[in-house]
Design an enzyme around this catalytic site. Structure first.
Site, PDB file in Angstrom:
ATOM      1  N   TYR A 179      -7.347   1.164 -27.529  1.00  0.00           N
ATOM      2  CA  TYR A 179      -8.061  -0.106 -27.392  1.00  0.00           C
ATOM      3  C   TYR A 179      -9.347   0.093 -26.598  1.00  0.00           C
ATOM      4  O   TYR A 179     -10.403  -0.430 -26.968  1.00  0.00           O
ATOM      5  CB  TYR A 179      -7.161  -1.122 -26.712  1.00  0.00           C
ATOM      6  CG  TYR A 179      -7.799  -2.485 -26.538  1.00  0.00           C
ATOM      7  CD1 TYR A 179      -7.889  -3.360 -27.624  1.00  0.00           C
ATOM      8  CD2 TYR A 179      -8.303  -2.899 -25.316  1.00  0.00           C
ATOM      9  CE1 TYR A 179      -8.470  -4.618 -27.479  1.00  0.00           C
ATOM     10  CE2 TYR A 179      -8.888  -4.155 -25.161  1.00  0.00           C
ATOM     11  CZ  TYR A 179      -8.971  -5.006 -26.243  1.00  0.00           C
ATOM     12  OH  TYR A 179      -9.551  -6.239 -26.095  1.00  0.00           O
ATOM     13  N   ASN A 236     -15.574 -11.846 -33.246  1.00  0.00           N
ATOM     14  CA  ASN A 236     -14.497 -11.879 -32.255  1.00  0.00           C
ATOM     15  C   ASN A 236     -13.203 -11.250 -32.760  1.00  0.00           C
ATOM     16  O   ASN A 236     -12.344 -10.882 -31.959  1.00  0.00           O
ATOM     17  CB  ASN A 236     -14.245 -13.346 -31.862  1.00  0.00           C
ATOM     18  CG  ASN A 236     -12.957 -13.542 -31.109  1.00  0.00           C
ATOM     19  OD1 ASN A 236     -12.840 -13.193 -29.931  1.00  0.00           O
ATOM     20  ND2 ASN A 236     -11.951 -14.095 -31.785  1.00  0.00           N
ATOM     21  N   LYS A 288     -13.207  -0.673 -27.936  1.00  0.00           N
ATOM     22  CA  LYS A 288     -14.097  -1.658 -27.333  1.00  0.00           C
ATOM     23  C   LYS A 288     -15.337  -1.015 -26.720  1.00  0.00           C
ATOM     24  O   LYS A 288     -16.415  -1.635 -26.679  1.00  0.00           O
ATOM     25  CB  LYS A 288     -13.338  -2.485 -26.297  1.00  0.00           C
ATOM     26  CG  LYS A 288     -12.325  -3.443 -26.921  1.00  0.00           C
ATOM     27  CD  LYS A 288     -12.992  -4.423 -27.891  1.00  0.00           C
ATOM     28  CE  LYS A 288     -12.035  -5.473 -28.408  1.00  0.00           C
ATOM     29  NZ  LYS A 288     -12.698  -6.464 -29.306  1.00  0.00           N
TER      30      LYS A 288
END
Length: 253
Positions: A158, A91, A162
């Site tokens: 970002y 995570n 991801k």
């Protein structure tokens, strides 16, 4: 209360706050022995205290996933403390935004790749190395709806990082299912996390914004995201291999 993870050892990175803490607490509530990992001891100790106050079992281990040696040591310490490693949730991640592709600062780019992408690879390598030698296990990577499932302006780096996590998950899942290691991802949208707040935005203002931006009309709760993670890690998801489960209230539908 169900106990799907009784006596199983679960490692959660980025467990000092936000979704990572919620995921750690959810596993502990279902009987897991949880290692809460992150770069800073104080928040990890707070997560462990919450778990223990609720009657669970946990330990805090500091580690930096951007460093391969530190991540290998994290897995070694997990096994040392609790005797094994059955489930890992990768995570740990950071957010950098506010720039277009052409103007994206290279320092921010390197940070995103080092932690969000290479950090997940470091964790996967250390976790799989143990699991395939000890009967298998389950790994859940935390990606995002931003990048692999929906794109918006101004969040270039970002989103790229991801999207890479989602692709890495699916590729690694095919590589290692024969080793008895199931690898999947959860891609949250806006949720109970500071990452979902715009610069200077309050939680109340976010609530108003999400009534317009989300088909569901609200953010996802941390508990809802954690529930998706626990499902993919559980025996009930035994045939889920390379799944990227989106929890975003329909934003990317």
């Amino acid at each position: 209360m169900s106990a799907r993870f009784t006596d199983r050892v679960v490692l959660v990175t980025g467990a000092g706050s936000g979704l990572g803490r919620a995921i750690a607490l959810a596993f502990a509530a279902e009987g897991a022995k949880v290692v809460a990992a992150g770069r800073t001891a104080g928040p990890l100790d707070a997560t462990v205290a919450l778990i223990e106050a609720a009657g669970g079992t946990a330990a805090a281990v500091t580690a930096d996933v951007a460093d391969a040696g530190s991540t290998r040591e994290l897995v070694r310490r997990t096994v040392e403390v609790f005797g094994g490693l059955d489930v890992a949730v990768n995570n740990a991640g950071v957010f950098r935004g506010g720039h277009s592709a052409a103007d994206f600062p290279l320092d921010d780019w390197r940070t995103l790749l080092d932690i969000n992408v290479t950090g997940v690879l470091h964790a996967l390598q250390a976790e799989v190395a143990h699991m395939r030698a000890h009967g298998g296990g389950a790994i859940v990577n935390i990606a995002s709806n931003l990048g692999p499932h929906v794109r918006i302006p101004g969040v270039f780096g970002y989103q790229v990082s991801k999207a890479a996590v989602s692709a890495m998950t699916r590729a690694a899942a095919l590589d290692h299912i024969a080793d008895g290691v199931r690898i999947n991802a959860v891609s949250p949208g806006a949720s109970e996390s500071t990452m979902s707040l715009l610069p200077g935005e309050t939680e109340a203002e976010r609530e108003v914004r999400m009534k317009e931006q989300s088909p569901l009309g609200r953010i996802s709760s941390a508990a809802e995201v954690a529930a998706a993670v626990l499902y993919l890690a559980s025996d009930a998801a035994g045939s889920a291999v390379g799944t990227d489960l989106v929890i975003d209230g329909g934003v990317s539908a």
